[in-house]
Design an enzyme around this catalytic site. Structure first.
Site, PDB file in Angstrom:
ATOM      1  N   GLU A 245       8.532   5.221  16.694  1.00 29.35           N
ATOM      2  CA  GLU A 245       9.066   4.775  15.400  1.00 29.35           C
ATOM      3  C   GLU A 245      10.283   5.590  14.937  1.00 29.35           C
ATOM      4  OE1 GLU A 245       5.633   4.757  12.769  1.00 29.35           O
ATOM      5  OE2 GLU A 245       4.604   3.296  14.030  1.00 29.35           O
TER       6      GLU A 245
ATOM      7  N   HIS B 176       3.751   3.835   4.696  1.00 29.38           N
ATOM      8  CA  HIS B 176       3.376   3.668   6.105  1.00 29.38           C
ATOM      9  C   HIS B 176       3.520   5.028   6.765  1.00 29.38           C
ATOM     10  CE1 HIS B 176       3.421   2.438  10.305  1.00 29.38           C
ATOM     11  NE2 HIS B 176       4.472   3.226  10.432  1.00 29.38           N
TER      12      HIS B 176
ATOM     13  N   ASN C 223       0.823  -1.224   0.000  1.00 29.85           N
ATOM     14  CA  ASN C 223       0.000   0.000   0.000  1.00 29.85           C
ATOM     15  C   ASN C 223       0.858   1.276   0.000  1.00 29.85           C
ATOM     16  OD1 ASN C 223       0.869  -0.131   2.624  1.00 29.85           O
ATOM     17  ND2 ASN C 223      -1.157   0.002   3.572  1.00 29.85           N
TER      18      ASN C 223
HETATM   19  P1  CMP Z   1       0.943   0.099   7.597  1.00 30.00           P
HETATM   20  O1  CMP Z   1       0.392   1.466   7.742  1.00 30.00           O
HETATM   21  O2  CMP Z   1       2.338  -0.047   7.128  1.00 30.00           O
HETATM   22  O3  CMP Z   1       0.801  -0.664   8.990  1.00 30.00           O
HETATM   23  C1  CMP Z   1       0.727  -2.072   9.059  1.00 30.00           C
HETATM   24  C2  CMP Z   1       0.599  -2.710   7.719  1.00 30.00           C
HETATM   25  O4  CMP Z   1       0.166  -4.049   7.714  1.00 30.00           O
HETATM   26  C3  CMP Z   1      -0.464  -1.982   6.943  1.00 30.00           C
HETATM   27  O5  CMP Z   1       0.011  -0.701   6.570  1.00 30.00           O
HETATM   28  C4  CMP Z   1      -0.708  -2.960   5.796  1.00 30.00           C
HETATM   29  O6  CMP Z   1       0.184  -2.744   4.720  1.00 30.00           O
HETATM   30  C5  CMP Z   1      -0.350  -4.309   6.418  1.00 30.00           C
HETATM   31  N1  CMP Z   1      -1.474  -5.224   6.533  1.00 30.00           N
HETATM   32  C6  CMP Z   1      -1.586  -6.381   5.879  1.00 30.00           C
HETATM   33  N2  CMP Z   1      -2.733  -6.992   6.211  1.00 30.00           N
HETATM   34  C7  CMP Z   1      -3.369  -6.182   7.083  1.00 30.00           C
HETATM   35  C8  CMP Z   1      -4.621  -6.263   7.773  1.00 30.00           C
HETATM   36  N3  CMP Z   1      -5.441  -7.299   7.631  1.00 30.00           N
HETATM   37  N4  CMP Z   1      -4.948  -5.237   8.587  1.00 30.00           N
HETATM   38  C9  CMP Z   1      -4.119  -4.167   8.746  1.00 30.00           C
HETATM   39  N5  CMP Z   1      -2.919  -4.055   8.114  1.00 30.00           N
HETATM   40  C10 CMP Z   1      -2.556  -5.041   7.292  1.00 30.00           C
END
Ligand code: CMP
Length: 136
Positions: free
Chosen positions: A126, A115, A112
């Protein structure tokens, strides 16, 4: 001034979106306090995502952020944490509004693009993982 932590994930770097993502934050008026392109160690990745340890997506997430270089940065500005969260869009890009980073450039929840710290407390935890010398 409020600080937040942001990481452009390996998919963002692979897709050539580093400039685009940084440009959006700069154009919005956020200041770049620190920025570097690095490869995470497994220890750093597991520490960054420690709140997700034990969840079914943890291993996939850690392996993904180790799959290539990332850009980590500290941004500052009034309400920086929430401003960045809104600019990123919802965690699951399928629900993200057009005009947000995830809404414009992603479709998969793990891949995605970015972060961002979800609170000031998370940012304070962090930032030192990657920028030890910065005063948060
Ligand atoms: P991020 O903001 O990097 O924080 C945790 C990451 O886990 C999130 O973005 C997603 O890319 C990843 N992720 C994968 N599966 C899930 C899920 N089911 N719920 C939340 N985060 C997820």
């Amino acid at each position: 001034m409020e600080k937040t932590f942001v990481m452009i994930k390996p998919d963002g770097v692979r897709k050539g979106l580093v400039g685009e993502v940084i440009h959006r934050f700069e154009a919005r008026g956020l200041d770049i306090e620190a920025l570097k392109l690095i490869r995470l160690s497994r220890k750093e990745a597991e520490e960054l995502y420690s709140i997700h340890r034990g969840k079914d997506f943890f291993e996939e997430l850690v392996n993904f952020v180790l799959s290539g270089p990332v850009v980590v940065m500290v941004l500052s500005g009034e309400g920086a944490v929430n401003v960045v969260r809104k600019m990123m869009g919802t965690t699951n890009p399928k629900d993200a509004e057009p005009g947000t980073i995830r809404g414009d450039f992603a479709l998969e929840i793990t891949e995605n693009i970015v972060h961002g710290a979800d609170s000031e407390e998370s940012a304070e935890r962090e930032i030192p993982i990657f920028f030890g010398g910065l005063d948060t």
